[in-house]
Design an enzyme around this catalytic site. Sequence first.
Site, mmCIF file in Angstrom:
data_model
loop_
_atom_site.group_PDB
_atom_site.id
_atom_site.type_symbol
_atom_site.label_atom_id
_atom_site.label_comp_id
_atom_site.label_asym_id
_atom_site.label_seq_id
_atom_site.Cartn_x
_atom_site.Cartn_y
_atom_site.Cartn_z
ATOM 1 N N LYS A 246 0.845 -1.194 0.000
ATOM 2 C CA LYS A 246 0.000 0.000 0.000
ATOM 3 C C LYS A 246 0.880 1.244 0.000
ATOM 4 O O LYS A 246 1.865 1.309 0.729
ATOM 5 C CB LYS A 246 -0.901 -0.015 1.247
ATOM 6 C CG LYS A 246 -2.359 0.213 0.891
ATOM 7 C CD LYS A 246 -3.285 -0.020 2.035
ATOM 8 C CE LYS A 246 -4.586 0.730 1.743
ATOM 9 N NZ LYS A 246 -5.643 0.418 2.703
ATOM 10 N N GLU A 336 -19.398 -6.243 9.964
ATOM 11 C CA GLU A 336 -20.402 -5.483 10.713
ATOM 12 C C GLU A 336 -21.424 -6.395 11.387
ATOM 13 O O GLU A 336 -21.832 -6.151 12.524
ATOM 14 C CB GLU A 336 -21.105 -4.478 9.788
ATOM 15 C CG GLU A 336 -20.223 -3.307 9.344
ATOM 16 C CD GLU A 336 -19.255 -3.633 8.215
ATOM 17 O OE1 GLU A 336 -19.356 -4.749 7.647
ATOM 18 O OE2 GLU A 336 -18.398 -2.786 7.888
ATOM 19 N N ARG A 364 -25.600 -3.669 6.539
ATOM 20 C CA ARG A 364 -25.177 -5.057 6.446
ATOM 21 C C ARG A 364 -25.688 -5.913 7.600
ATOM 22 O O ARG A 364 -25.763 -7.122 7.504
ATOM 23 C CB ARG A 364 -23.643 -5.112 6.530
ATOM 24 C CG ARG A 364 -22.929 -4.708 5.307
ATOM 25 C CD ARG A 364 -22.613 -5.960 4.546
ATOM 26 N NE ARG A 364 -22.278 -5.654 3.187
ATOM 27 C CZ ARG A 364 -21.074 -5.774 2.681
ATOM 28 N NH1 ARG A 364 -20.081 -6.179 3.437
ATOM 29 N NH2 ARG A 364 -20.867 -5.519 1.423
HETATM 30 C C1 LIG Z 1 -18.712 -3.189 4.476
HETATM 31 C C2 LIG Z 1 -17.599 -2.187 4.541
HETATM 32 N N1 LIG Z 1 -17.057 -1.865 5.734
HETATM 33 C C3 LIG Z 1 -16.062 -0.960 5.801
HETATM 34 C C4 LIG Z 1 -15.582 -0.363 4.672
HETATM 35 C C5 LIG Z 1 -14.518 0.705 4.751
HETATM 36 N N2 LIG Z 1 -13.292 0.320 4.044
HETATM 37 C C6 LIG Z 1 -12.977 0.785 2.830
HETATM 38 S S1 LIG Z 1 -11.542 0.188 2.249
HETATM 39 C C7 LIG Z 1 -11.294 -0.712 3.633
HETATM 40 C C8 LIG Z 1 -10.055 -1.539 3.769
HETATM 41 C C9 LIG Z 1 -9.978 -2.553 2.716
HETATM 42 O O1 LIG Z 1 -8.822 -3.294 2.872
HETATM 43 P P1 LIG Z 1 -8.348 -4.266 1.717
HETATM 44 O O2 LIG Z 1 -9.521 -5.015 1.204
HETATM 45 O O3 LIG Z 1 -7.222 -5.070 2.219
HETATM 46 O O4 LIG Z 1 -7.882 -3.290 0.576
HETATM 47 P P2 LIG Z 1 -6.588 -2.321 0.543
HETATM 48 O O5 LIG Z 1 -7.101 -0.963 0.917
HETATM 49 O O6 LIG Z 1 -5.593 -2.828 1.525
HETATM 50 O O7 LIG Z 1 -6.117 -2.385 -0.840
HETATM 51 C C10 LIG Z 1 -12.338 -0.535 4.547
HETATM 52 C C11 LIG Z 1 -12.431 -1.157 5.880
HETATM 53 C C12 LIG Z 1 -16.179 -0.729 3.450
HETATM 54 N N3 LIG Z 1 -15.796 -0.169 2.295
HETATM 55 N N4 LIG Z 1 -17.170 -1.635 3.409
#
Ligand SMILES: Cc1ncc(C[n+]2csc(CCOP(=O)(O)OP(=O)(O)O)c2C)c(N)n1
Length: 614
Positions: A246, A336, A364
Amino acid sequence: LTEPRPADEFPSILERVNGPEDLRQLTPEELEHLCKELRTELWDTITAVGGHLAASLGVVELTVALHYVYDTPRDKLIWDVGHQGYIHKILTGRRALLSTIRQYKGLSGFLKRSESEYDTFGAGHASTSLSAAYGMAVARDLRGEDYNVVAIIGDGGMTGGLAFEALNNAGPSARNFTIVLNDNRMSISPNVGAVPKFLMKMESNPRLGKIKDEVWRLLGESPVAPKKLQSLASRVEGSLKSLTQKGKGYEEAELDPVKYHGVKAAPTAEKIEPKSPDQLAAPTMAYMDIFGEAMIQETARDSQVVAITAAMKEGTGLVTYSETYPDHFFDVGIAEGHAVTFAAGMAVAGIRPVAAIYSTFLQRAYDHIVHDCALQHLPVVFCLDRGGLVGEDGPTHHGILDLAYLSSIQGMVVAAPRSGQEMRQLIRTALLHDGSPFAIRYPRDKAPDLIDWSADPMPIPVGSWELLREGRNVAVLAVGTMVETARRAITHEELNVTLVNCRFVKPMDTALLEHLIDTHDAVLTLEEGTGIGGFGAHVALFMLERGYENVFKALYLPDQFIEHGSREKLLELCGLSETDVAQAIHDLLDKGQTSPESARIAAKKLLTGKTQSR
Ligand SMILES: Cc1ncc(C[n+]2csc(CCOP(=O)(O)OP(=O)(O)O)c2C)c(N)n1
């Protein structure tokens, strides 16, 4: 591969790439150079206009590789969440629009089917990609079609139960689709739980080492170009080990990917200049920070209080809390539904859990709220950040259904503060409340007031409203953010009407409501939420059932998905600005002159000599 040549030796490759088909013509060396250009373009644009940054920086090579290997858009790429899709957007004909991202009428900050044929499945919420990909693979087979389906999911996305449900279902099906796991060890914060641990273990698993040795040996025995094949394999292995990082390519983002997950637009002269006396006043706190601070105070007061987040420690304002009370802080991953039932379990066993979940993400967990909390009368507190219009994140993230979906649950208390001080009071009230879940929803905004943190917050009687201003003819019943909007409208236009802070959407203050109906010609409800099932609908039903004939008007958000743009702009478009409220009051005042209810109230006054008191 040789080291890529310095940038100035190449004419821009990005200029030549108008779509994935151009990219597929490039040499490996040119592809590496393209990645550099993409990274620079992304950084320069997004640090200027704002948006999700670190995740896209991390998937530059991956995105280029996917569009190179697969025949997009015939082959389908399904990105989980979609916040990492900026490079995909650049490569699929949207480069010129990148600087409009997340702005009104500009590109969406996530992936969206209506935006491009390359965005095969819309997203914004996490962990959906595997289910969607499996569905597409099955549909392809049923229709006798022939294309590849590829889901790209992060290690964060893999902490969501939905992803596992998809794996369980798709695993034994023998349908052909591909899952790319983008394991950068980060969710928004460092990833938590057993999934990241498992992924790390897998990497160092000795069985994997044995398989690698065997593959190496077999490639070496190949009759065609064994050395080349081994060299290719070692590169693949190398890229597997360090799949992605990242924030890659920019030291500050690599060192602090949490900060660079999403960046604000660089301030422009227009933005720095104060626009109104309100903005010149002393700085007030954002609701999310008030929440974090209040939680620290509440946990100091009562050691049974705990905070739960679903991978949103930063977004819900709980960073300092997690450091102050590490044993009271629970990050459950992007889960969630689990967060809510986990909270219910704690509540059963005597703990006072506060689940801090964005309004949109709590959707959710609906059945978990109903079945696990409300039905069992458990005192779980829900703090719903990002209630109402969130602005730039757009329709996947607006928190505009919550008042409707929560207040239809039996026994649920649903509250919305009008100020930071009231937010503290509601949190205290919720933590002292027993016998039902209690939800507090607040906006992605600053509170309008300055808070005296030394004063202990006084609990508020559940279901009581606050009469802020007594006037005549029109009773304005406002919820949450709309209280301040109405206050401004009434003050600026010097309107002599009544203003009530309806801090409890459920239960309503029916005694005060009846009194207001009895003493005013017209009732105006204001809420930053959907009309159907919302606060205005509850008030209207109350009035209809009792046969009141006062003029009634409700301002609420339209029954449609609302695009992205600044909160201010969207509120204006949806008819919830200060001007709209003032106009609605004027209209009601005009109508009130002739309403039959006005005559009834006047007659009553004549008979009793005064208005009916509460
Ligand atoms: C249901 C839900 N909960 C929380 C989020 C907030 N959120 C957006 S990106 C993220 C992290 C995602 O991590 P990852 O899938 O590893 O992707 P990366 O950013 O590391 O590429 C979160 C928690 C979301 N988009 N959807």
